[in-house]
Design a protein around this motif. Structure first.
Motif, PDB file in Angstrom:
ATOM      1  N   ALA A   1      34.739  23.826  34.596  1.00  0.00           N
ATOM      2  CA  ALA A   1      33.518  23.275  33.731  1.00  0.00           C
ATOM      3  C   ALA A   1      33.843  23.731  32.363  1.00  0.00           C
ATOM      4  O   ALA A   1      33.219  23.475  31.289  1.00  0.00           O
TER       5      ALA A   1
ATOM      6  N   LEU B   1      32.400  24.409  26.516  1.00  0.00           N
ATOM      7  CA  LEU B   1      31.935  23.853  27.869  1.00  0.00           C
ATOM      8  C   LEU B   1      32.125  22.356  27.727  1.00  0.00           C
ATOM      9  O   LEU B   1      31.961  21.699  26.673  1.00  0.00           O
TER      10      LEU B   1
ATOM     11  N   GLY C   1      30.395  20.076  29.454  1.00  0.00           N
ATOM     12  CA  GLY C   1      29.315  19.614  29.158  1.00  0.00           C
ATOM     13  C   GLY C   1      28.546  19.524  27.830  1.00  0.00           C
ATOM     14  O   GLY C   1      27.224  18.921  27.789  1.00  0.00           O
TER      15      GLY C   1
ATOM     16  N   ALA D   1      25.190  21.577  28.756  1.00  0.00           N
ATOM     17  CA  ALA D   1      25.549  22.856  29.518  1.00  0.00           C
ATOM     18  C   ALA D   1      25.725  24.175  28.920  1.00  0.00           C
ATOM     19  O   ALA D   1      25.308  25.170  29.732  1.00  0.00           O
TER      20      ALA D   1
ATOM     21  N   ASP E   1      21.734  25.343  29.703  1.00  0.00           N
ATOM     22  CA  ASP E   1      22.029  25.712  31.193  1.00  0.00           C
ATOM     23  C   ASP E   1      22.446  27.274  31.569  1.00  0.00           C
ATOM     24  O   ASP E   1      21.872  27.777  32.103  1.00  0.00           O
ATOM     25  N   LEU E   2      23.659  27.108  30.833  1.00  0.00           N
ATOM     26  CA  LEU E   2      24.375  28.625  31.303  1.00  0.00           C
ATOM     27  C   LEU E   2      23.842  29.709  30.604  1.00  0.00           C
ATOM     28  O   LEU E   2      23.663  30.761  31.316  1.00  0.00           O
TER      29      LEU E   2
ATOM     30  N   GLY F   1      29.244  22.715  22.033  1.00  0.00           N
ATOM     31  CA  GLY F   1      29.594  23.124  23.142  1.00  0.00           C
ATOM     32  C   GLY F   1      30.217  24.480  23.464  1.00  0.00           C
ATOM     33  O   GLY F   1      30.671  25.148  24.263  1.00  0.00           O
TER      34      GLY F   1
ATOM     35  N   LEU G   1      28.458  29.206  36.135  1.00  0.00           N
ATOM     36  CA  LEU G   1      28.910  28.063  35.963  1.00  0.00           C
ATOM     37  C   LEU G   1      29.039  27.198  37.210  1.00  0.00           C
ATOM     38  O   LEU G   1      29.145  25.853  36.741  1.00  0.00           O
TER      39      LEU G   1
END
Ligand code: PLP
Length: 393
Positions: A281, A315, A317, A321, A324-325, A370, A392
């Protein structure tokens, strides 16, 4: 008969002139006072004239500030140091002491956002011109320096991509132009690098980071040759940017474990960087311990004990992402817009530390949507790897 003052008078004088006793305290005493008293004018004048050590009024310097200053000067191998209300107060003191209106500053564009604001917005208003460079590109630095350049400002390790300017080479270049070199070593601390040993003129820190280490004490400190530090001290006193006694006292308590903490931060960051670099990731990891880092060789030469706890990673994503993390990691590894605590924290540079910079500047610095900056604490690295791995996915 001895006169006994009334209660109002006794309350006003409570605690004044209380000697700490015959036995010296092991921890330095906290002298939380804004002013001191003297038995006669001659004694006060001896201190004001610098004939005797002592303290007068807190803005000119005070006991706990002096204890911190001596400790930092000792660790940095400096003749003297001055403690300031914050890291930015330290930088402002340095610039005002050393650069006149009409003067010129060369600075690494990879500097902390607050430093960039001072360089980009405040200094031009005072008639001071700044040229931004990549301090790791010696040819670019040489092109920017002129006989008019009063100050070269660099960070020992940069934020957030942990670049490693070659300090001795920069010092050599600056010497050719008679330029003073001031190094922000906040990310490194004297446990990992002592810029004065590499020929820099001044080194400065934001205290709440590694020097204090526990996100409790505010402050800044500038160390170097006695004459230069004296000039900076005069600016700091005029600015009213003196550090308060309580923050100086707490910073000193943190400083006592600095080398131990830096060893643990470094070990943790090396382990976490290796783990992240192998994770699908993660598109890229910025850490000098990794072979692909552009300054791995310079880091190995200047930082034989490693580069501390800072790293950043991209990241795959992008921004979704990142969100999210952050949600999955908190509160074990919380979003916290500072760094260098004993606990691991993270920050999203594009929207926090670097939010004031335009998109083209962010691109130049490698600050993407990111990118996450991780300040690796002193926890067991195996726990950090497990928590990051779980978050992750
Ligand atoms: C590398 C660096 N230098 C200087 C500063 C400014 O210090 P302060 O916030 O204590 O004014 C910071 C703050 O985060 C920093 O990260």
């Amino acid at each position: 008969m001895t006169h006994i003052p009334n209660l109002t008078t006794r309350a006003a004088r409570a605690g004044a002139h209380s000697p700490p006793g015959r036995a010296l305290p092991l921890a330095p005493a906290l002298h939380q006072t804004t002013v001191n008293t003297y038995p006669d004018l001659a004694a006060l004048h001896r201190v004001l004239d610098g004939e005797e050590d002592g303290q007068v009024y807190y803005r000119f310097g005070h006991y706990n500030g002096q204890v911190l200053e001596r400790a930092v000067a000792d660790l940095e191998g400096a003749a003297d140091a001055v403690a300031t209300a914050s890291g930015m107060a330290a930088l402002t003191g340095v610039v005002l002491a050393l650069v006149e209106s009409g003067g010129h500053v060369v600075a690494d564009r990879n500097a902390y956002g607050g430093t960039r604001h001072l360089l980009d917005v405040d200094l031009p208003r005072l008639g001071i011109e700044t040229t931004l460079v990549d301090a790791a590109d010696l040819a670019e630095v040489e092109r920017a320096l002129t006989r008019r350049t009063g100050l070269l400002l660099v960070e020992a390790l940069t934020n957030p991509t942990v670049r490693v300017p070659d300090l001795p080479a920069l010092v050599d270049l600056a010497a050719g132009f008679g330029t003073t070199v001031a190094v922000d070593a906040t990310f490194a601390s004297p446990a990992l690098v002592r810029p004065l040993d590499h020929g820099a003129d001044l080194v400065w820190h934001s205290v709440p980071k590694y020097l204090g280490g526990h996100s409790a004490a505010m402050g800044g400190v500038v160390a170097g040759d006695a004459g230069l530090v004296d000039l900076v001290r005069q600016s700091v006193v005029s600015l009213g940017a003196t550090l308060g006694p309580f923050d100086a006292w707490m910073a000193l308590l943190g400083l006592k474990t600095l080398p131990l903490r830096m060893r643990a931060h470094t070990q943790g960051a090396v382990a976490v960087a290796a783990f992240l670099a192998a994770h699908p990731a993660v598109a890229h990891v910025h850490h000098p311990s990794l072979p692909g880092h552009p300054h791995a060789t310079t880091a190995a030469r200047l930082y034989p004990e490693g580069t501390g706890g800072m790293l950043s990673f991209e990241l795959a994503g992008g921004r979704p992402a990142v969100d999210d993390l952050i949600r999955r990691l908190g509160p074990a590894i919380p979003l916290s817009p500072s760094l260098a605590d004993v606990a691991t924290t993270l920050v999203h540079p594009a929207t926090t530390t670097h939010r004031s910079l335009p998109p083209d500047e962010l691109a130049l610095l490698g600050v993407t949507e990111g990118l996450i900056r991780l300040s690796v604490g002193v926890e067991d690295p195996a726990d950090l790897v497990a928590e990051l791995g779980a978050a992750l996915g």
